[in-house]
Design an enzyme around this catalytic site. Structure first.
Site, PDB file in Angstrom:
ATOM      1  N   PHE A 256       0.807  -1.221   0.000  1.00  0.00           N
ATOM      2  CA  PHE A 256       0.000   0.000   0.000  1.00  0.00           C
ATOM      3  C   PHE A 256       0.842   1.273   0.000  1.00  0.00           C
ATOM      4  CE2 PHE A 256      -4.590  -0.631  -0.119  1.00  0.00           C
ATOM      5  CZ  PHE A 256      -4.564  -1.985  -0.361  1.00  0.00           C
ATOM      6  N   LEU A 257       2.099   1.132  -0.445  1.00  0.00           N
ATOM      7  CA  LEU A 257       2.917   2.316  -0.700  1.00  0.00           C
ATOM      8  C   LEU A 257       3.115   2.448  -2.210  1.00  0.00           C
ATOM      9  CD1 LEU A 257       5.696   2.347   2.081  1.00  0.00           C
ATOM     10  CD2 LEU A 257       3.661   3.788   1.895  1.00  0.00           C
ATOM     11  N   ALA A 259       2.727   4.370  -5.193  1.00  0.00           N
ATOM     12  CA  ALA A 259       2.365   5.742  -5.580  1.00  0.00           C
ATOM     13  C   ALA A 259       1.818   5.733  -7.001  1.00  0.00           C
ATOM     14  CB  ALA A 259       3.589   6.643  -5.490  1.00  0.00           C
ATOM     15  N   GLY A 260       0.947   6.671  -7.278  1.00  0.00           N
ATOM     16  CA  GLY A 260       0.391   6.751  -8.628  1.00  0.00           C
ATOM     17  C   GLY A 260      -0.940   7.470  -8.613  1.00  0.00           C
ATOM     18  N   CYS A 267     -15.216   1.126  -2.080  1.00  0.00           N
ATOM     19  CA  CYS A 267     -15.046   1.117  -0.617  1.00  0.00           C
ATOM     20  C   CYS A 267     -14.247   2.302  -0.078  1.00  0.00           C
ATOM     21  CB  CYS A 267     -14.373  -0.183  -0.187  1.00  0.00           C
ATOM     22  SG  CYS A 267     -15.433  -1.606  -0.479  1.00  0.00           S
TER      23      CYS A 267
HETATM   24  C1  UDX Z   1     -10.550  -2.370   0.046  1.00  0.00           C
HETATM   25  C2  UDX Z   1      -9.843  -2.996   1.272  1.00  0.00           C
HETATM   26  O1  UDX Z   1      -8.508  -3.363   0.912  1.00  0.00           O
HETATM   27  C3  UDX Z   1     -10.615  -4.206   1.748  1.00  0.00           C
HETATM   28  O2  UDX Z   1     -10.009  -4.732   2.910  1.00  0.00           O
HETATM   29  C4  UDX Z   1     -12.047  -3.788   2.045  1.00  0.00           C
HETATM   30  O3  UDX Z   1     -12.809  -4.890   2.453  1.00  0.00           O
HETATM   31  C5  UDX Z   1     -12.683  -3.145   0.823  1.00  0.00           C
HETATM   32  O4  UDX Z   1     -11.890  -2.049   0.385  1.00  0.00           O
HETATM   33  P1  UDX Z   1     -10.687  -2.956  -2.552  1.00  0.00           P
HETATM   34  O5  UDX Z   1     -11.572  -1.746  -2.696  1.00  0.00           O
HETATM   35  O6  UDX Z   1     -11.078  -4.228  -3.219  1.00  0.00           O
HETATM   36  O7  UDX Z   1     -10.509  -3.326  -1.006  1.00  0.00           O
HETATM   37  O8  UDX Z   1      -9.267  -2.541  -3.124  1.00  0.00           O
HETATM   38  P2  UDX Z   1      -7.777  -2.363  -2.585  1.00  0.00           P
HETATM   39  O9  UDX Z   1      -6.963  -3.484  -3.065  1.00  0.00           O
HETATM   40  O10 UDX Z   1      -7.724  -2.003  -1.168  1.00  0.00           O
HETATM   41  O11 UDX Z   1      -7.357  -1.079  -3.457  1.00  0.00           O
HETATM   42  C6  UDX Z   1      -8.059   0.149  -3.314  1.00  0.00           C
HETATM   43  C7  UDX Z   1      -7.501   1.210  -4.234  1.00  0.00           C
HETATM   44  O12 UDX Z   1      -6.231   1.631  -3.789  1.00  0.00           O
HETATM   45  C8  UDX Z   1      -7.327   0.781  -5.691  1.00  0.00           C
HETATM   46  O13 UDX Z   1      -7.806   1.822  -6.529  1.00  0.00           O
HETATM   47  C9  UDX Z   1      -5.834   0.607  -5.830  1.00  0.00           C
HETATM   48  O14 UDX Z   1      -5.399   0.851  -7.152  1.00  0.00           O
HETATM   49  C10 UDX Z   1      -5.324   1.678  -4.876  1.00  0.00           C
HETATM   50  N1  UDX Z   1      -3.979   1.407  -4.358  1.00  0.00           N
HETATM   51  C11 UDX Z   1      -3.739   0.281  -3.619  1.00  0.00           C
HETATM   52  C12 UDX Z   1      -2.968   2.312  -4.598  1.00  0.00           C
HETATM   53  O15 UDX Z   1      -3.175   3.344  -5.242  1.00  0.00           O
HETATM   54  N2  UDX Z   1      -1.719   2.046  -4.101  1.00  0.00           N
HETATM   55  C13 UDX Z   1      -1.441   0.940  -3.375  1.00  0.00           C
HETATM   56  O16 UDX Z   1      -0.290   0.781  -2.968  1.00  0.00           O
HETATM   57  C14 UDX Z   1      -2.482   0.022  -3.132  1.00  0.00           C
END
Ligand code: UDX
Length: 444
Positions: A256-257, A259-260, A267
């Site tokens: 979850f780091l 960037a972009g 959600c």
């Molecule tokens: C999220 C939570 O992860 C999950 O636990 C909850 O139940 C529902 O919401 P989800 O919406 O399926 O799940 O997607 P997730 O994989 O968390 O990604 C969310 C957004 O963050 C995406 O648009 C993804 O592209 C973005 N993201 C994720 C980033 O921009 N950078 C990252 O490093 C990770």
């Protein structure tokens, strides 16, 4: 065990099929006839890897069935999961809990024996207590319906694995250690026996807050790195190297780091807004005000991407063609709700560019939401005549694109990487100018 699952969206359909896979007898319930018809035929109405196989197998085995009939559901089981949507209210930050309320209001009077209603939807803290009041008001004399909160943490694209092998199970209940907790645990016994995970039993409010806090933390982590990426751009530094380096600290962690273009989907964006709204209602608005900044940083990424595309087109988008690779909010999903990719394509088009969008799974959903954009049937087709190629969703298919093959059909030689996912060296070696969010002079 016998159980029902109300709501057959990403959460409910996955939960219903997976509970059947664990050996339970499941009845999925929804008000949407068309959706129920498809599920009855064993068809998943959305893209989720691994789910179609499980659903088909369990429908054929007769362990999962689907209905729109609440009376049938009340009759079928004493354990009822609720996984209906809690969207953002129109024109407000707060969540719309009317669907969960309606399930409880309609189901409670139909119960003929004591029952447990287990909420899985993401809801504002206090919702479960309100649902308990609704259930108490509506049940027949002599019948008890107990509301429990058991939040679901599934990610789209990994929904099956997240359901069958969760990191943790959280159960919020009025009387921990009592028979109601036992009923809910019972549903998870096959998981706890085969691949145990921690079970946290707590009160209703804590269980509700666990879910929104987890999503708020994830959103904050993404916006943190995206804020740092703005500084990296200004300073000529590389946010991807920085993220690798700070992520090696186990207290921080690399996940979850990324960037972009930031977060989207059904959600994270709505959950942080609902969290702020609820904190405000509770008089704790200051505590969550930083989430406003998390939201702004996130939305700013989309504008920055459009600015980068404008720069790449020489300062003007009118008359230019931009191939937008990706429409889903993330790979392995066909979900376009609040998708940064589609948002960017829409903004490019508003500013006069022809945005040609391709996505391996989300084209139908994208077309329905943004019918005025141009859509292509493949990545290469989208790149035909493009002045700029912009990667907006990190589908593996895009990572493997051959820069030479794209160069043969595109007009320009500019690759804009909105997800910091493309092999920069390979594209530059093939004569492309490679630009990405958060990577300044070091790579341009
Ligand atoms: C999220 C939570 O992860 C999950 O636990 C909850 O139940 C529902 O919401 P989800 O919406 O399926 O799940 O997607 P997730 O994989 O968390 O990604 C969310 C957004 O963050 C995406 O648009 C993804 O592209 C973005 N993201 C994720 C980033 O921009 N950078 C990252 O490093 C990770």
């Amino acid at each position: 065990m016998r159980m029902t699952v109300f709501g057959t969206g990403y959460l409910g359909a996955t939960h219903a099929a997976c509970m059947a896979e664990l050996g339970h007898e499941v009845l999925g319930v929804d008000v949407d006839e068309a959706k129920i018809d498809r599920l009855r035929r064993g068809e998943v109405p959305f893209y989720e890897p691994g789910l179609p196989e499980i659903l088909k197998r369990q429908v054929e085995a007769g362990r999962v069935r689907f209905t729109t009939d609440y009376a049938e559901a009340a009759e079928f089981a004493d354990l009822h999961f609720i996984g209906v949507g809690t969207p953002q209210r129109k024109g407000e930050f707060a969540a719309d809990t009317s669907h969960v309320q309606e399930v409880v209001a309609r189901l409670a009077p139909l119960l003929t024996a004591d029952a447990v209603m287990v909420g899985k939807s993401t809801v504002p803290v206090g919702t479960a207590a309100r649902l308990q009041e609704i259930a108490d008001e509506r049940v027949r004399a002599g019948v008890r319906a107990e509301v429990v909160w058991n939040p679901e943490f599934l990610r789209e694209g990994f929904a099956v694995a997240d359901t069958l092998t969760p990191d943790r199970i959280v159960i919020g209940v009025r009387e921990p250690g009592g028979p109601v907790e036992e009923v809910v645990r019972g549903a998870y016994v096959p998981i706890l026996e085969s691949d145990p995970c921690p079970v946290i039993v707590t009160d209703l409010a804590t269980a509700e807050l666990v879910k929104v806090s987890a999503n708020a933390f994830l959103a904050t982590k993404i916006s943190f790195i995206n804020a740092v990426s703005e500084v990296c751009e200004a300073a000529g530094a590389d946010v991807t190297v920085l993220a690798d380096a700070i992520g090696m600290d186990p207290r921080i962690g690399r996940r979850f780091l990324g960037a972009g273009l930031g977060f989207g989907g059904g959600c994270l964006p709505k959950d942080i807004r609902a969290f702020m709204a609820r904190a405000g209602e509770l008089g704790a608005d200051q505590a969550m005000s930083f989430l406003r900044e998390v939201d702004s940083i996130n939305m700013r990424r989309r504008e920055r991407m459009v600015d980068l595309a404008t720069e790449a087109c020489g300062g003007m988008l009118i008359g230019k063609t931009v191939a937008v690779l990706g429409a889903a909010f993330k790979p392995d999903s066909d979900d376009v709700r609040d998708s940064p990719a589609l948002n960017v394509a829409g903004m490019l088009s508003l500013k006069g560019a022809q945005a040609v969008v391709y996505d391996p799974q989300a084209l139908d959903n994208a077309r329905a939401l943004f019918p005025t954009l141009t859509y292509a049937g493949s990545a290469l087709e989208a790149c035909e005549g493009a002045d700029v190629v912009l990667v907006a969703t990190e589908w593996p298919e895009f990572l493997g694109l051959d820069p030479a093959a794209v160069a043969r059909v595109a007009r320009g030689r500019i690759m804009l990487d909105g997800r910091n996912c493309m092999p920069a060296e390979a594209w530059r070696a093939a004569g492309w100018t490679y630009r990405a969010l958060g990577r300044g002079v070091a790579v341009s």
